[in-house]
Design a protein around this motif. Structure first.
Motif, PDB file in Angstrom:
ATOM      1  N   VAL A   1       0.787 -13.147   4.180  1.00 47.63           N
ATOM      2  CA  VAL A   1       1.459 -13.176   2.877  1.00 47.63           C
ATOM      3  C   VAL A   1       0.540 -12.442   1.915  1.00 47.63           C
ATOM      4  N   SER A   2       0.901 -11.224   1.553  1.00 43.22           N
ATOM      5  CA  SER A   2      -0.056 -10.392   0.826  1.00 43.22           C
ATOM      6  C   SER A   2       0.660  -9.332  -0.001  1.00 43.22           C
ATOM      7  N   ALA A   3      -0.104  -8.740  -0.880  1.00 45.06           N
ATOM      8  CA  ALA A   3       0.380  -7.644  -1.706  1.00 45.06           C
ATOM      9  C   ALA A   3      -0.393  -6.389  -1.331  1.00 45.06           C
ATOM     10  N   THR A   4       0.304  -5.270  -1.307  1.00 39.17           N
ATOM     11  CA  THR A   4      -0.322  -4.021  -0.889  1.00 39.17           C
ATOM     12  C   THR A   4       0.074  -2.884  -1.815  1.00 39.17           C
ATOM     13  N   GLY A   5      -0.802  -1.888  -1.932  1.00 44.20           N
ATOM     14  CA  GLY A   5      -0.487  -0.679  -2.675  1.00 44.20           C
ATOM     15  C   GLY A   5      -1.087  -0.648  -4.061  1.00 44.20           C
ATOM     16  N   SER A   6      -1.148   0.550  -4.652  1.00 41.64           N
ATOM     17  CA  SER A   6      -1.706   0.742  -5.988  1.00 41.64           C
ATOM     18  C   SER A   6      -0.766   0.174  -7.048  1.00 41.64           C
ATOM     19  N   GLY A   7      -1.354  -0.548  -8.014  1.00 44.06           N
ATOM     20  CA  GLY A   7      -0.547  -1.121  -9.090  1.00 44.06           C
ATOM     21  C   GLY A   7       0.377  -2.225  -8.631  1.00 44.06           C
TER      22      GLY A   7
END
Length: 284
Positions: free
Chosen positions: A141-147
């Motif tokens: 469960v994660s967030a990825t990428g710029s901004g």
């Protein structure tokens, strides 16, 4: 905090100017050593088999003391020993649901080969948990990428607690997240809705997969976790960008520990009568 690897140095990384690690009613035990990286350390005891360095230890708190190696405390923790002797089975395998249009998903308690929920720049995700989860793969469960927008990991409203039992070669990957999770105060795993008393994360002994509990890339992410985090054969990456807190009590057992950004971290002891370790052990 118990760090069991006698050949490693636990890292408490923060800003170059240091900060404060507050564990005023807690003990820090390292079978190797620890590098506090210019932090002020407020703890009831600091025991190091090798050197604990680069910390400031104000009175009336403890200064680092030489110690004999410590053992895994699991045999002295009632429900940890219960899990070790009688681990929950993983049958039948559940299928993880899909987030709704708003990016919100509630994952029912049960057995999972693993699941993946990713937030991206334009798609935030909120994942709700309640009960006992037996994980045999990777819970990602994660967030990825710029901004990127952070992912939110939390309990469902009114939930009595959450336990993640990670078996086989499974792993926890909770990354770039706002986290708010509490272990159950009572119950066992006879029913998935009951959870496991005082155990939040339990990674089976022998599972060396790195555990990720990270919020370091979130501008204002916070971590609030209550309960035992048990990773006796694994490295725990426990990181933050804004604040970490153990709420009303936390016990960390890991083979190695990277506590990045932990110079603004509070580890709180449990309230009287709710201690996870209830057996007094005489060591020499």
């Amino acid at each position: 905090i118990y760090v069991l690897d006698g050949g490693s140095t636990a890292n408490f990384n923060g800003t170059s100017g240091g900060g404060t690690i507050s564990a005023t009613n807690c003990g820090l035990l390292f079978n190797g050593g620890a590098n506090f990286n210019n932090s002020t350390v407020q703890a009831q005891s600091i025991e190091c088999v090798q050197a604990c360095t680069n910390g400031t230890y104000p009175s009336p708190y403890a200064t680092p003391q030489s110690s004999a190696p410590v053992n895994d405390p699991c045999p002295y923790i009632t429900y940890c020993a219960h899990l070790a002797a009688s681990p929950p089975t993983c049958s039948p395998v559940s299928v993880a649901p899909t987030p709704n249009a708003a990016g919100v998903v509630t994952v029912p308690a049960g057995c999972y080969n693993g699941f993946t929920y990713h937030a991206t720049k334009n798609n935030p995700v909120t994942v709700n948990f309640c009960g006992l989860y037996v994980i045999t793969g990777t819970a990602d469960v994660s967030a990825t990428g710029s901004g990127v927008l952070p992912v939110t990991i939390q309990e469902t409203s009114g939930c009595p607690g959450v336990t993640f039992y990670v078996s086989g070669s499974g792993a926890i990957n909770f990354k770039n997240a706002n986290m708010s999770l509490t272990a159950p105060a009572s119950g066992d795993y006879t029913q998935y809705s009951a959870g496991e008393q005082n155990v939040l994360f339990y990674q089976a002994s022998g599972d060396a997969n790195t555990a990720l509990l990270q919020s370091a890339s979130c501008a204002n992410c916070t971590t609030n976790v209550v309960g035992m985090m048990y990773f006796p054969s694994a490295n725990l990456n426990y990181t933050k960008s804004n604040s970490n807190t153990s709420g009303s009590g936390a016990l960390i057992v890991s083979y190695d520990l990277n506590c990045n950004g932990c110079n603004a971290t509070t580890f709180q002891a449990p309230a009287p009568g709710l201690e996870t370790i209830k057996t007094v052990v005489l060591g020499e």
